[in-house]
Design a protein around this motif. Structure first.
Motif, PDB file in Angstrom:
ATOM      1  N   GLN A  40       1.039   5.391  -0.143  1.00  0.00           N
ATOM      2  CA  GLN A  40       0.473   6.741  -0.152  1.00  0.00           C
ATOM      3  C   GLN A  40       1.525   7.809   0.159  1.00  0.00           C
ATOM      4  O   GLN A  40       1.541   8.874  -0.439  1.00  0.00           O
ATOM      5  N   THR A  41       2.407   7.543   1.125  1.00  0.00           N
ATOM      6  CA  THR A  41       3.285   8.583   1.675  1.00  0.00           C
ATOM      7  C   THR A  41       4.228   9.177   0.632  1.00  0.00           C
ATOM      8  O   THR A  41       4.827   8.458  -0.166  1.00  0.00           O
TER       9      THR A  41
ATOM     10  N   ASN B 169      -2.121   6.764   6.275  1.00  0.00           N
ATOM     11  CA  ASN B 169      -1.218   5.637   6.062  1.00  0.00           C
ATOM     12  C   ASN B 169       0.137   6.035   5.559  1.00  0.00           C
ATOM     13  O   ASN B 169       0.289   6.948   4.843  1.00  0.00           O
TER      14      ASN B 169
ATOM     15  N   PHE C 170       8.647   5.155   1.834  1.00  0.00           N
ATOM     16  CA  PHE C 170       8.329   4.284   2.981  1.00  0.00           C
ATOM     17  C   PHE C 170       7.300   3.203   2.644  1.00  0.00           C
ATOM     18  O   PHE C 170       6.454   2.868   3.491  1.00  0.00           O
TER      19      PHE C 170
ATOM     20  N   GLY D  41       4.634  14.798   3.096  1.00  0.00           N
ATOM     21  CA  GLY D  41       3.899  14.368   4.296  1.00  0.00           C
ATOM     22  C   GLY D  41       2.745  13.491   3.870  1.00  0.00           C
ATOM     23  O   GLY D  41       2.102  13.758   2.848  1.00  0.00           O
ATOM     24  N   VAL D  42       2.448  12.483   4.669  1.00  0.00           N
ATOM     25  CA  VAL D  42       1.478  11.477   4.240  1.00  0.00           C
ATOM     26  C   VAL D  42       0.094  12.062   3.971  1.00  0.00           C
ATOM     27  O   VAL D  42      -0.568  11.724   2.992  1.00  0.00           O
TER      28      VAL D  42
ATOM     29  N   TYR E 233       0.867  -1.181   0.000  1.00  0.00           N
ATOM     30  CA  TYR E 233       0.000   0.000   0.000  1.00  0.00           C
ATOM     31  C   TYR E 233       0.901   1.227   0.000  1.00  0.00           C
ATOM     32  O   TYR E 233       1.792   1.340   0.847  1.00  0.00           O
TER      33      TYR E 233
ATOM     34  N   VAL F 123       4.710   5.719  14.598  1.00  0.00           N
ATOM     35  CA  VAL F 123       4.760   6.569  13.392  1.00  0.00           C
ATOM     36  C   VAL F 123       4.105   5.844  12.212  1.00  0.00           C
ATOM     37  O   VAL F 123       3.289   6.429  11.489  1.00  0.00           O
TER      38      VAL F 123
ATOM     39  N   TRP G  92      10.689  -2.179  13.498  1.00  0.00           N
ATOM     40  CA  TRP G  92       9.841  -2.765  12.462  1.00  0.00           C
ATOM     41  C   TRP G  92      10.728  -3.166  11.272  1.00  0.00           C
ATOM     42  O   TRP G  92      10.464  -2.842  10.134  1.00  0.00           O
TER      43      TRP G  92
ATOM     44  N   THR H 294       5.992  -0.278   2.567  1.00  0.00           N
ATOM     45  CA  THR H 294       6.308  -1.564   3.201  1.00  0.00           C
ATOM     46  C   THR H 294       5.846  -2.689   2.289  1.00  0.00           C
ATOM     47  O   THR H 294       4.652  -2.830   2.031  1.00  0.00           O
TER      48      THR H 294
ATOM     49  N   GLU I  74       0.039  11.856  16.314  1.00  0.00           N
ATOM     50  CA  GLU I  74      -0.515  13.218  16.187  1.00  0.00           C
ATOM     51  C   GLU I  74      -1.551  13.278  15.069  1.00  0.00           C
ATOM     52  O   GLU I  74      -2.564  13.974  15.190  1.00  0.00           O
TER      53      GLU I  74
ATOM     54  N   SER J 101       1.018   8.686  12.225  1.00  0.00           N
ATOM     55  CA  SER J 101       1.619   9.020  13.525  1.00  0.00           C
ATOM     56  C   SER J 101       0.506   9.298  14.534  1.00  0.00           C
ATOM     57  O   SER J 101      -0.632   9.613  14.177  1.00  0.00           O
TER      58      SER J 101
HETATM   59  C1  LIG Z   1       8.240   1.552   9.382  1.00  0.00           C
HETATM   60  C2  LIG Z   1       7.318   2.363   8.543  1.00  0.00           C
HETATM   61  C3  LIG Z   1       6.565   1.754   7.550  1.00  0.00           C
HETATM   62  C4  LIG Z   1       5.710   2.505   6.730  1.00  0.00           C
HETATM   63  N1  LIG Z   1       5.008   1.881   5.732  1.00  0.00           N
HETATM   64  C5  LIG Z   1       4.227   2.631   4.908  1.00  0.00           C
HETATM   65  C6  LIG Z   1       3.518   2.023   3.822  1.00  0.00           C
HETATM   66  O1  LIG Z   1       3.547   0.796   3.633  1.00  0.00           O
HETATM   67  N2  LIG Z   1       2.814   2.815   2.988  1.00  0.00           N
HETATM   68  C7  LIG Z   1       2.736   4.173   3.161  1.00  0.00           C
HETATM   69  O2  LIG Z   1       2.072   4.838   2.386  1.00  0.00           O
HETATM   70  N3  LIG Z   1       3.391   4.770   4.197  1.00  0.00           N
HETATM   71  C8  LIG Z   1       4.116   4.034   5.056  1.00  0.00           C
HETATM   72  N4  LIG Z   1       4.783   4.636   6.103  1.00  0.00           N
HETATM   73  C9  LIG Z   1       4.648   6.066   6.279  1.00  0.00           C
HETATM   74  C10 LIG Z   1       3.881   6.428   7.531  1.00  0.00           C
HETATM   75  O3  LIG Z   1       2.506   6.152   7.373  1.00  0.00           O
HETATM   76  C11 LIG Z   1       4.162   7.904   7.779  1.00  0.00           C
HETATM   77  O4  LIG Z   1       5.547   8.042   8.024  1.00  0.00           O
HETATM   78  C12 LIG Z   1       3.397   8.439   8.957  1.00  0.00           C
HETATM   79  O5  LIG Z   1       2.013   8.394   8.695  1.00  0.00           O
HETATM   80  C13 LIG Z   1       3.802   9.885   9.255  1.00  0.00           C
HETATM   81  O6  LIG Z   1       3.718  10.624   8.095  1.00  0.00           O
HETATM   82  P1  LIG Z   1       4.972  11.430   7.541  1.00  0.00           P
HETATM   83  O7  LIG Z   1       6.183  10.588   7.612  1.00  0.00           O
HETATM   84  O8  LIG Z   1       4.572  11.979   6.237  1.00  0.00           O
HETATM   85  O9  LIG Z   1       5.154  12.575   8.620  1.00  0.00           O
HETATM   86  P2  LIG Z   1       4.813  14.098   8.453  1.00  0.00           P
HETATM   87  O10 LIG Z   1       3.405  14.235   7.963  1.00  0.00           O
HETATM   88  O11 LIG Z   1       5.927  14.725   7.698  1.00  0.00           O
HETATM   89  O12 LIG Z   1       4.831  14.560   9.950  1.00  0.00           O
HETATM   90  C14 LIG Z   1       5.947  15.170  10.615  1.00  0.00           C
HETATM   91  C15 LIG Z   1       5.511  15.450  12.048  1.00  0.00           C
HETATM   92  O13 LIG Z   1       4.347  16.291  12.052  1.00  0.00           O
HETATM   93  C16 LIG Z   1       3.300  15.672  12.768  1.00  0.00           C
HETATM   94  N5  LIG Z   1       2.014  15.940  12.109  1.00  0.00           N
HETATM   95  C17 LIG Z   1       1.665  15.654  10.826  1.00  0.00           C
HETATM   96  N6  LIG Z   1       0.398  16.011  10.579  1.00  0.00           N
HETATM   97  C18 LIG Z   1      -0.081  16.530  11.740  1.00  0.00           C
HETATM   98  C19 LIG Z   1      -1.326  17.089  12.142  1.00  0.00           C
HETATM   99  N7  LIG Z   1      -2.350  17.170  11.297  1.00  0.00           N
HETATM  100  N8  LIG Z   1      -1.456  17.535  13.411  1.00  0.00           N
HETATM  101  C20 LIG Z   1      -0.422  17.456  14.276  1.00  0.00           C
HETATM  102  N9  LIG Z   1       0.791  16.956  13.953  1.00  0.00           N
HETATM  103  C21 LIG Z   1       0.960  16.490  12.705  1.00  0.00           C
HETATM  104  C22 LIG Z   1       3.625  14.194  12.706  1.00  0.00           C
HETATM  105  O14 LIG Z   1       3.047  13.479  13.776  1.00  0.00           O
HETATM  106  C23 LIG Z   1       5.126  14.196  12.814  1.00  0.00           C
HETATM  107  O15 LIG Z   1       5.495  14.316  14.159  1.00  0.00           O
HETATM  108  C24 LIG Z   1       5.614   3.903   6.938  1.00  0.00           C
HETATM  109  C25 LIG Z   1       6.366   4.509   7.941  1.00  0.00           C
HETATM  110  C26 LIG Z   1       7.199   3.758   8.736  1.00  0.00           C
HETATM  111  C27 LIG Z   1       7.976   4.447   9.816  1.00  0.00           C
END
Ligand SMILES: Cc1cc2nc3c(=O)[nH]c(=O)nc-3n(C[C@H](O)[C@H](O)[C@H](O)COP(=O)(O)OP(=O)(O)OC[C@H]3O[C@@H](n4cnc5c(N)ncnc54)[C@H](O)[C@@H]3O)c2cc1C
Length: 388
Positions: free
Chosen positions: A125-126, A388, A156, A130-131, A123, A359, A202, A158, A365, A363
């Motif tokens: 999306q990210t 996601n 990212f 930012g996701v 899957y 995360v 993980w 998986t 948050e 995450s």
């Molecule tokens: C081990 C691992 C496996 C993963 N596997 C997948 C996968 O299979 N498919 C996929 O699509 N993604 C995957 N991800 C991505 C994961 O879903 C995202 O990393 C996660 O949702 C956080 O998004 P981001 O990295 O874009 O953080 P960002 O959106 O860049 O966030 C940065 C910081 O801001 C905070 N933040 C963001 N939005 C808000 C808000 N609205 N209010 C308050 N705080 C906020 C976050 O909590 C974080 O602290 C994976 C991540 C990891 C670590």
């Protein structure tokens, strides 16, 4: 919790527990150390029927429901929280996205092969923006001849042993912008797995960036509505958040069980460690938190099975159980003293896996933002499928 489960659920739980203890636990440290999961583990899960637990019988699964899926993930996470996280993606998130969005033909094409483990799914999306910040995502689907063209890259993703990818691109129809979901096969020209990341926790799940360079997407590779395919599979995301929460729960239970053995056996000041009241007090509090999390999780999973889940409960479980598991794993690790920090004891991977789970799959948050929106009756900035 046994008294909540029917005989079929108890039987599957026992199969999962036996697999976890006898087959997965002996190689769990190796999965963590090497950042790779042996092929035989994937094949064994297929033999045991795990990939089809949440897929309907008419599409080759056993249609056992989310409570059963969570029971299996909880047991497996006690041995390897990392592998359980990957299994959750391939057992719940991906097949359920196809189930929610797909036509009968798409389901018949994808789900039986996913249930048998022949073609597992990933899957994606990210993006770097930012996701949930989907207006700034760069992966785009553009009309092209008899279908579409997909260009961009994702972070990212998986994958484990996945061969089919569910990808969320920006879309457009008649001048209206949207965000959809399309099917990409690993063999498609222009698709590339760029690398696998080395991670804090993980580990062993083949997570990394993937790229699309002029990948042809046929019309029947678009899942759901071109403009709203992503938002429309929010129910699949909710189910997946619970699967993920089950892996956090199993993670803290696994470390709890190992720590109980340790405090019974370890001698400190000429007596077993459990004679120290701060230790027993802390263990009692953690035991209580585990029970509370389990009640919350299975209450929500049962609501999904009955079709009555209030939307933010999936996010609430993911955030609360994930945070609680990490907090408890941190306290449990402390009871091991220096041995907990040394990799040779194999216990600090639970702490690292619990941290990564705060995360991955949204995450804490982001989930809190979803819950707050629901509590305040406010919508617009985030939807539950943005996590996601
Ligand atoms: C081990 C691992 C496996 C993963 N596997 C997948 C996968 O299979 N498919 C996929 O699509 N993604 C995957 N991800 C991505 C994961 O879903 C995202 O990393 C996660 O949702 C956080 O998004 P981001 O990295 O874009 O953080 P960002 O959106 O860049 O966030 C940065 C910081 O801001 C905070 N933040 C963001 N939005 C808000 C808000 N609205 N209010 C308050 N705080 C906020 C976050 O909590 C974080 O602290 C994976 C991540 C990891 C670590």
């Amino acid at each position: 919790m046994s008294h909540f489960l029917n005989d079929d659920q108890k039987a599957i739980r026992d199969v999962a527990a036996k697999f976890a203890v006898n087959e997965l636990m002996p190689i769990a440290n190796e999965i963590d150390a090497s950042e790779s999961t042996p092929d035989w583990v994937v094949k064994r899960c297929a033999e045991l029927g795990f990939y089809g637990i949440y897929i309907a019988e008419e599409y080759g699964g056993i249609g056992a429901g989310l409570v059963t899926a969570c029971v299996v993930l909880e047991e497996i996470a006690k041995a390897s929280p990392a592998f359980a996280g990957l299994l959750s993606v391939q057992m719940i998130l991906c097949p359920e996205t196809v189930n929610v969005l797909g036509t009968p033909e798409q389901k018949a094409r994808l789900l039986p092969k996913s249930a048998s483990g022949e073609r597992l799914m990933a899957y994606s999306q990210t993006e770097p923006a930012g996701v949930g910040n989907i207006a700034y995502h760069q992966t785009k689907l553009t009309p092209d001849g008899n279908g579409y063209r997909l260009d961009g890259h994702k972070l990212f993703c998986t994958q484990g042993a996945a061969k089919t990818y569910l990808v969320m691109p920006r879309t457009k129809r008649d001048g209206v912008d949207g965000y959809g979901c399309v099917i990409v096969e690993a063999e498609d020209e222009g698709f590339q797995v760029q690398k696998y990341e080395e991670k804090l926790g993980w580990r062993g799940t083949n997570t990394g960036p993937i790229a699309f360079n002029n990948v042809h997407i046929a019309p029947d590779d678009v899942l759901g509505d071109l403009l709203t395919g992503n938002a429309d599979h929010a129910p699949a995301n909710q189910a997946s958040f619970l699967g993920h929460a089950a892996t956090s729960l199993g993670c803290v239970e696994g470390l709890f069980d190992l720590t109980v053995t340790q405090v019974k056996e370890r001698q400190l000041y000429g007596a077993p460690m459990w004679k120290l009241s701060p230790i027993t007090d802390r263990l009692a509090q953690i035991w209580t938190k585990i029970e509370a999390c389990r009640a919350m999780l299975y209450n929500a999973a049962r609501q999904i099975d009955e079709g009555t889940l209030a939307l933010p409960l999936g996010s609430a479980c993911k955030a609360y159980i994930g945070d609680t598991a990490f907090d408890c794993c941190s306290q449990l690790l402390q009871m091991w003293g220096g041995s907990g920090i040394m990799n040779s004891t194999g216990v600090n991977r639970y702490f690292r896996d619990a941290r990564a789970k705060m995360v991955a799959e949204g995450s804490t948050e982001i989930h809190h933002a979803v819950i707050a929106q629901a509590a305040l009756g406010f919508t617009g900035l985030l939807s539950s499928s943005d996590s996601n």
